[in-house]
Scaffold this motif. Structure first.
Motif, mmCIF file in Angstrom:
data_model
loop_
_atom_site.group_PDB
_atom_site.id
_atom_site.type_symbol
_atom_site.label_atom_id
_atom_site.label_comp_id
_atom_site.label_asym_id
_atom_site.label_seq_id
_atom_site.Cartn_x
_atom_site.Cartn_y
_atom_site.Cartn_z
ATOM 1 N N LEU A 24 11.554 103.012 67.438
ATOM 2 C CA LEU A 24 12.386 101.838 67.651
ATOM 3 C C LEU A 24 12.333 100.902 66.453
ATOM 4 N N GLN A 25 13.489 100.354 66.121
ATOM 5 C CA GLN A 25 13.560 99.350 65.075
ATOM 6 C C GLN A 25 13.756 98.007 65.750
ATOM 7 N N PRO A 26 13.249 96.941 65.133
ATOM 8 C CA PRO A 26 13.445 95.628 65.752
ATOM 9 C C PRO A 26 14.937 95.297 65.800
ATOM 10 N N PRO A 27 15.377 94.610 66.842
ATOM 11 C CA PRO A 27 16.799 94.285 66.938
ATOM 12 C C PRO A 27 17.226 93.313 65.846
ATOM 13 N N LYS A 28 18.493 93.424 65.457
ATOM 14 C CA LYS A 28 19.028 92.497 64.468
ATOM 15 C C LYS A 28 19.166 91.131 65.116
ATOM 16 N N PRO A 29 18.952 90.060 64.365
ATOM 17 C CA PRO A 29 19.082 88.730 64.962
ATOM 18 C C PRO A 29 20.525 88.460 65.385
ATOM 19 N N MET A 30 20.681 87.750 66.480
ATOM 20 C CA MET A 30 22.005 87.427 66.992
ATOM 21 C C MET A 30 22.519 86.197 66.264
ATOM 22 N N THR A 31 23.425 86.413 65.355
ATOM 23 C CA THR A 31 24.027 85.319 64.607
ATOM 24 C C THR A 31 25.302 84.880 65.322
ATOM 25 N N ALA A 32 25.832 83.754 64.906
ATOM 26 C CA ALA A 32 27.082 83.284 65.489
ATOM 27 C C ALA A 32 28.200 84.291 65.222
#
Length: 72
Positions: A24-32
């Motif tokens: 598993l890779q860390p999730p990408k940050p949720m940007t606007a």
């Protein structure tokens, strides 16, 4: 069709879970921009009739997101 008797099911399950969690890779940050693109993709899919190309939906969703987030 029965599965072949290689390993006890508990050992097989443990190996499977370890394999799944180590890749598993860390999730990408949720940007606007990503959040807006997700909303736009949902709207585009809702208004579509018939099969659509995922790459077309993604491209158009990000184009709409960029347009909506533009500060002109």
């Amino acid at each position: 069709m029965a599965r072949p008797k290689k390993l006890p099911i508990e050992v097989e399950a443990k190996q499977f879970l370890e394999k799944k969690t180590t890749n598993l890779q860390p999730p990408k940050p949720m940007t606007a921009r990503r959040q807006m693109a997700a909303m736009m993709a949902a709207a585009l899919l809702a208004k579509s009739s018939g099969p659509v190309q995922m790459s077309d939906i993604k491209r158009e969703a990000y184009a709409w997101a960029d347009y909506m987030l533009d500060d002109d």
